[in-house]
Write a protein that holds these residues in place. Structure first.
Motif, PDB file in Angstrom:
ATOM      1  N   VAL A  25       0.867  -1.179   0.000  1.00  0.00           N
ATOM      2  CA  VAL A  25       0.000   0.000   0.000  1.00  0.00           C
ATOM      3  C   VAL A  25       0.900   1.225   0.000  1.00  0.00           C
ATOM      4  N   ALA A  26       0.672   2.123  -0.953  1.00  0.00           N
ATOM      5  CA  ALA A  26       1.470   3.342  -1.053  1.00  0.00           C
ATOM      6  C   ALA A  26       0.579   4.557  -0.860  1.00  0.00           C
ATOM      7  N   ALA A  27       1.061   5.511  -0.072  1.00  0.00           N
ATOM      8  CA  ALA A  27       0.379   6.800   0.095  1.00  0.00           C
ATOM      9  C   ALA A  27       1.051   7.776  -0.862  1.00  0.00           C
ATOM     10  N   LEU A  28       0.268   8.325  -1.799  1.00  0.00           N
ATOM     11  CA  LEU A  28       0.827   9.191  -2.837  1.00  0.00           C
ATOM     12  C   LEU A  28       0.327  10.619  -2.668  1.00  0.00           C
ATOM     13  N   ASP A  29       1.265  11.556  -2.643  1.00  0.00           N
ATOM     14  CA  ASP A  29       0.946  12.974  -2.465  1.00  0.00           C
ATOM     15  C   ASP A  29       0.823  13.630  -3.833  1.00  0.00           C
ATOM     16  N   VAL A  30      -0.279  13.332  -4.519  1.00  0.00           N
ATOM     17  CA  VAL A  30      -0.499  13.843  -5.873  1.00  0.00           C
ATOM     18  C   VAL A  30      -1.920  14.375  -5.989  1.00  0.00           C
ATOM     19  N   ASP A  31      -2.139  15.279  -6.939  1.00  0.00           N
ATOM     20  CA  ASP A  31      -3.467  15.847  -7.149  1.00  0.00           C
ATOM     21  C   ASP A  31      -4.390  14.880  -7.886  1.00  0.00           C
ATOM     22  N   ASP A  32      -3.816  14.118  -8.840  1.00  0.00           N
ATOM     23  CA  ASP A  32      -4.625  13.210  -9.652  1.00  0.00           C
ATOM     24  C   ASP A  32      -3.944  11.852  -9.692  1.00  0.00           C
ATOM     25  N   LEU A  33      -4.374  10.958  -8.808  1.00  0.00           N
ATOM     26  CA  LEU A  33      -3.722   9.656  -8.723  1.00  0.00           C
ATOM     27  C   LEU A  33      -3.895   8.857 -10.010  1.00  0.00           C
ATOM     28  N   ASP A  34      -5.011   9.053 -10.700  1.00  0.00           N
ATOM     29  CA  ASP A  34      -5.250   8.323 -11.953  1.00  0.00           C
ATOM     30  C   ASP A  34      -4.163   8.589 -12.986  1.00  0.00           C
ATOM     31  N   ALA A  35      -3.550   9.775 -12.918  1.00  0.00           N
ATOM     32  CA  ALA A  35      -2.513  10.130 -13.892  1.00  0.00           C
ATOM     33  C   ALA A  35      -1.267   9.258 -13.732  1.00  0.00           C
ATOM     34  N   TYR A  36      -1.189   8.523 -12.627  1.00  0.00           N
ATOM     35  CA  TYR A  36      -0.008   7.705 -12.361  1.00  0.00           C
ATOM     36  C   TYR A  36      -0.252   6.214 -12.579  1.00  0.00           C
ATOM     37  N   ARG A  37      -1.431   5.857 -13.091  1.00  0.00           N
ATOM     38  CA  ARG A  37      -1.755   4.443 -13.314  1.00  0.00           C
ATOM     39  C   ARG A  37      -0.739   3.752 -14.220  1.00  0.00           C
ATOM     40  N   LYS A  38      -0.224   4.481 -15.205  1.00  0.00           N
ATOM     41  CA  LYS A  38       0.642   3.861 -16.205  1.00  0.00           C
ATOM     42  C   LYS A  38       2.129   4.118 -15.962  1.00  0.00           C
ATOM     43  N   VAL A  39       2.471   4.614 -14.783  1.00  0.00           N
ATOM     44  CA  VAL A  39       3.885   4.828 -14.450  1.00  0.00           C
ATOM     45  C   VAL A  39       4.603   3.477 -14.438  1.00  0.00           C
ATOM     46  N   LYS A  40       5.746   3.410 -15.109  1.00  0.00           N
ATOM     47  CA  LYS A  40       6.456   2.139 -15.264  1.00  0.00           C
ATOM     48  C   LYS A  40       7.507   1.887 -14.188  1.00  0.00           C
ATOM     49  N   SER A  41       7.962   2.950 -13.526  1.00  0.00           N
ATOM     50  CA  SER A  41       9.001   2.747 -12.521  1.00  0.00           C
ATOM     51  C   SER A  41       9.039   3.914 -11.547  1.00  0.00           C
ATOM     52  N   VAL A  42       9.631   3.662 -10.391  1.00  0.00           N
ATOM     53  CA  VAL A  42       9.870   4.700  -9.396  1.00  0.00           C
ATOM     54  C   VAL A  42      11.252   4.465  -8.802  1.00  0.00           C
ATOM     55  N   LEU A  43      11.692   5.455  -8.031  1.00  0.00           N
ATOM     56  CA  LEU A  43      12.946   5.333  -7.300  1.00  0.00           C
ATOM     57  C   LEU A  43      12.604   5.227  -5.819  1.00  0.00           C
ATOM     58  N   LEU A  44      13.133   4.219  -5.152  1.00  0.00           N
ATOM     59  CA  LEU A  44      12.848   4.014  -3.735  1.00  0.00           C
ATOM     60  C   LEU A  44      14.037   4.445  -2.891  1.00  0.00           C
ATOM     61  N   GLU A  45      13.710   5.188  -1.832  1.00  0.00           N
ATOM     62  CA  GLU A  45      14.704   5.530  -0.812  1.00  0.00           C
ATOM     63  C   GLU A  45      14.352   4.695   0.412  1.00  0.00           C
ATOM     64  N   LEU A  46      15.091   3.619   0.611  1.00  0.00           N
ATOM     65  CA  LEU A  46      14.783   2.681   1.683  1.00  0.00           C
ATOM     66  C   LEU A  46      15.190   3.246   3.039  1.00  0.00           C
ATOM     67  N   PRO A  47      14.441   2.907   4.100  1.00  0.00           N
ATOM     68  CA  PRO A  47      14.791   3.396   5.443  1.00  0.00           C
ATOM     69  C   PRO A  47      16.206   3.016   5.857  1.00  0.00           C
ATOM     70  N   THR A  48      16.702   1.896   5.322  1.00  0.00           N
ATOM     71  CA  THR A  48      18.044   1.427   5.684  1.00  0.00           C
ATOM     72  C   THR A  48      19.145   2.122   4.898  1.00  0.00           C
ATOM     73  N   ALA A  49      18.768   2.912   3.870  1.00  0.00           N
ATOM     74  CA  ALA A  49      19.780   3.584   3.047  1.00  0.00           C
ATOM     75  C   ALA A  49      19.306   4.992   2.690  1.00  0.00           C
ATOM     76  N   PRO A  50      19.182   5.884   3.696  1.00  0.00           N
ATOM     77  CA  PRO A  50      18.699   7.248   3.423  1.00  0.00           C
ATOM     78  C   PRO A  50      19.594   7.985   2.440  1.00  0.00           C
ATOM     79  N   GLY A  51      18.943   8.682   1.495  1.00  0.00           N
ATOM     80  CA  GLY A  51      19.678   9.458   0.506  1.00  0.00           C
ATOM     81  C   GLY A  51      20.061   8.679  -0.742  1.00  0.00           C
ATOM     82  N   LYS A  52      19.934   7.348  -0.703  1.00  0.00           N
ATOM     83  CA  LYS A  52      20.274   6.521  -1.856  1.00  0.00           C
ATOM     84  C   LYS A  52      19.000   6.107  -2.583  1.00  0.00           C
ATOM     85  N   LEU A  53      18.973   6.302  -3.894  1.00  0.00           N
ATOM     86  CA  LEU A  53      17.796   5.980  -4.696  1.00  0.00           C
ATOM     87  C   LEU A  53      18.027   4.701  -5.503  1.00  0.00           C
ATOM     88  N   THR A  54      17.070   3.773  -5.408  1.00  0.00           N
ATOM     89  CA  THR A  54      17.159   2.508  -6.134  1.00  0.00           C
ATOM     90  C   THR A  54      15.947   2.378  -7.045  1.00  0.00           C
TER      91      THR A  54
END
Length: 201
Positions: A25-54
């Motif tokens: 479950v993801a909480a998204l801070d966006v105005d129109d969540l439907d606009a993100y239905r087709k997003v193919k990828s994201v970058l995750l900043e894991l709690p164990t590696a702050p500042g690093k994007l995977t």
């Protein structure tokens, strides 16, 4: 070239795993969540590696409400795989922000713009924005003081990219709040100036 946090905007965060097959479950801070239905990828900043994007590829994103979605990442197929992603922040490249209408703007786009009031004229420069629980506010430097302007349609008219100006209509007295010096000395005298009272035994 790998992206840094300065190259990205925060999309939201992962709340918790969902079910046994790797969904989260993801909480998204966006105005129109439907606009993100087709997003193919994201970058995750894991709690164990702050500042690093995977980078993580998205197999499926299904909105649950205005601010929450079920997300299935490629290669995350069990709850045991999803658990380490709990509380991870989701980021996207700034270059892939959805386009806005002509009179709208993203906060990062107007840093450094000159603030123009429709009555007072040129005021100062946009320094930053603060996302407060009650409301987002714009920080402007005016006559050496930081002035905070609520981000509201009735106060902020539009941004002009060509002239790098942000046009506003400030309520009367807003600037005075920040420029008026404290009146403690006048209102709360340090010494009692009245006649001394004699106390009897």
């Amino acid at each position: 070239m790998s992206l840094t946090l300065d190259d990205c905007y925060e999309l939201g965060s992962i709340v918790k795993p969902h079910g046994l097959k790797g969904f989260v479950v993801a909480a998204l801070d966006v105005d129109d969540l439907d606009a993100y239905r087709k997003v193919k990828s994201v970058l995750l900043e894991l709690p164990t590696a702050p500042g690093k994007l995977t980078p993580y590829a998205i197999e499926k994103l299904t909105p649950q409400s205005e601010a929450r979605a079920l997300v299935k990442f490629q290669g995350i197929d069990r709850i045991e795989d999803a658990e380490p992603l709990r509380n991870a922040k989701l980021w996207r490249p700034l270059a892939e922000l959805p386009a806005l209408a002509a009179d709208q703007f993203y906060f990062h786009d107007v840093i450094g713009f000159t603030v123009i009031d429709e009555e007072l004229g040129e005021l100062g420069t946009v320094e930053t924005f603060y996302e407060l629980p009650q409301q987002d506010v714009l920080s402007m430097r005016y006559q050496g003081q930081e002035v905070l302007i609520p981000v509201a349609d009735e106060l902020i008219s539009h941004a002009d990219q060509a002239t790098r100006t942000l046009h506003v209509k400030l309520p009367a007295g807003l600037l005075d709040v920040y420029l008026t010096p404290p009146s403690r000395e006048r209102d709360e005298p340090d010494e009692f100036d009245g006649p001394e009272l004699e106390t009897g035994k």
